[in-house]
Design an enzyme around this catalytic site. Structure first.
Site, PDB file in Angstrom:
ATOM      1  N   LEU A 154       0.875  -1.166   0.000  1.00  0.00           N
ATOM      2  CA  LEU A 154       0.000   0.000   0.000  1.00  0.00           C
ATOM      3  C   LEU A 154       0.915   1.220   0.000  1.00  0.00           C
ATOM      4  O   LEU A 154       1.893   1.266   0.756  1.00  0.00           O
ATOM      5  CB  LEU A 154      -0.889   0.052   1.250  1.00  0.00           C
ATOM      6  CG  LEU A 154      -2.066  -0.919   1.364  1.00  0.00           C
ATOM      7  CD1 LEU A 154      -2.837  -0.643   2.658  1.00  0.00           C
ATOM      8  CD2 LEU A 154      -3.001  -0.819   0.174  1.00  0.00           C
ATOM      9  N   ASP A 155       0.620   2.204  -0.842  1.00  0.00           N
ATOM     10  CA  ASP A 155       1.399   3.435  -0.814  1.00  0.00           C
ATOM     11  C   ASP A 155       1.343   4.048   0.575  1.00  0.00           C
ATOM     12  O   ASP A 155       0.361   3.883   1.308  1.00  0.00           O
ATOM     13  CB  ASP A 155       0.828   4.447  -1.816  1.00  0.00           C
ATOM     14  CG  ASP A 155       0.953   3.979  -3.253  1.00  0.00           C
ATOM     15  OD1 ASP A 155       1.793   3.102  -3.518  1.00  0.00           O
ATOM     16  OD2 ASP A 155       0.202   4.498  -4.106  1.00  0.00           O
ATOM     17  N   ARG A 156       2.368   4.799   0.888  1.00  0.00           N
ATOM     18  CA  ARG A 156       2.430   5.447   2.200  1.00  0.00           C
ATOM     19  C   ARG A 156       1.161   6.226   2.549  1.00  0.00           C
ATOM     20  O   ARG A 156       0.639   6.094   3.667  1.00  0.00           O
ATOM     21  CB  ARG A 156       3.658   6.365   2.257  1.00  0.00           C
ATOM     22  CG  ARG A 156       3.811   7.095   3.572  1.00  0.00           C
ATOM     23  CD  ARG A 156       5.046   7.948   3.566  1.00  0.00           C
ATOM     24  NE  ARG A 156       5.302   8.491   4.890  1.00  0.00           N
ATOM     25  CZ  ARG A 156       6.433   9.041   5.268  1.00  0.00           C
ATOM     26  NH1 ARG A 156       7.434   9.123   4.419  1.00  0.00           N
ATOM     27  NH2 ARG A 156       6.590   9.508   6.484  1.00  0.00           N
TER      28      ARG A 156
END
Length: 238
Positions: free
Chosen positions: A58-60
Site C-alpha cells: 500500500l502506498d504510504r
C-alpha cells in the site's frame, strides 16, 4: 513505548491482516531513508516478534487492509495467486468531478522506479487495468477553480493489475484525480480540503481483500472501514 498503529483484522497460523493508517510506510524505501517506523516492524510485533512477509503493498498515504504471510511458503502461494489475478481488491476513493456511473480504465503505465537516479532512464510500459463504480456525488457551493461550485464523486475502484500508483494515475488519466494526491491530483482542491478539515490526506482507502486461503482453500474476505480522517472528509456527501 510507541503504541502500535496497526489494528489486527484477521490472524491465523498462516496469515496476518491489519489496517494500516495513512502516512505509514510498509517497509524501508530508498525514497524515505530518514524514516524509522514501518508497518513491517509493527506487524512483526503483533506476530510475537517473529518475521512476517508482506504479500502486497500500500502506498504510504493510502490507508486500509494490508496482508502479511507468517511463513515463506504462504508468502509464495499468496504472491502467485496475486500474479494470477486470483485476489480481488477493493478501494474507496473521493475524486474531483462527477465520475461516470461505472467504467473500465485500460491504460498501460510506465514503471516508476523508486531509485531517483533511474528516473531519467527508459522504463518498460506495462498493461494496467482498473474497473470502477460510482457510489455518490456531491456539489458544494465553493469556487475552487473557474466555476461557482465544485463537484466530487465517491467511487469504488477494483484494480485488476498491480502497477505502482495505478489507481492514482488511472484516475488522473480519466480527469477525475483523487483528492489529496500531491503527485497526480489538483493542488487547489487538495489545499481546500486540507484547510477545511485541518489536515490533508490522500482520499484513497483499501477496504476489502478477497482470496482463497492458501491452506484451507476457503474464500477469505478481509474488510476494513476507512479511518476517521477519511470519514471526516466524506461529510461533504451528507
Amino acid at each position: 513505548m510507541t503504541p502500535n498503529p496497526l489494528t489486527v483484522l484477521y490472524q491465523d497460523a498462516q496469515l496476518l491482516a491489519v489496517h494500516k493508517p495513512a502516512g505509514l510506510l510498509v517497509h524501508r524505501s530508498p525514497i524515505d531513508k530518514h524514516e524509522t517506523e514501518f508497518a513491517l516492524q509493527y506487524a512483526r510485533a503483533l506476530n510475537g516478534g517473529e518475521h512476517v512477509y508482506p504479500v502486497h503493498r500500500l502506498d504510504r498515504p493510502t490507508s486500509g487492509v494490508l496482508l502479511f504471510a507468517r511463513d515463506p511458503d504462504t508468502a509464495r502461494a499468496v504472491g502467485q495467486a496475486m500474479m494470477a489475478g486470483e485476489v480481488e481488491k477493493t478501494y474507496l476513493a473521493m475524486v474531483r468531478g462527477w465520475a461516470p456511473e461505472s467504467g473500465v480504465i485500460d491504460h498501460p503505465l510506465k514503471d516508476e522506479p523508486e531509485d531517483r537516479r533511474l528516473r531519467g532512464t527508459e522504463q518498460p510500459v506495462r498493461e494496467a487495468l482498473t474497473h470502477f463504480r460510482r457510489l455518490a456525488t456531491t456539489e458544494i457551493p465553493v469556487a475552487i477553480e473557474r466555476y461557482p461550485s465544485s463537484r466530487y464523486s465517491l467511487v469504488e475502484l477494483y484494480p485488476k493489475t498491480g502497477r505502482k500508483h495505478q489507481l492514482r494515475r488511472h484516475m488522473k488519466h480519466i480527469n477525475h484525480p483523487i483528492i489529496g494526491d500531491a503527485n497526480h491530483g489538483r493542488g487547489r482542491h487538495n489545499r481546500y480540503f486540507a484547510e477545511r478539515f485541518g489536515e490533508g490526506r490522500l482520499m484513497l482507502a483499501a477496504t476489502r481483500l478477497s482470496l482463497l486461503h492458501p491452506v484451507s482453500g476457503e474464500e477469505l474476505t478481509l474488510v476494513s472501514e476507512p479511518e476517521e480522517s477519511f470519514l471526516r472528509v466524506l461529510e461533504v456527501f451528507s
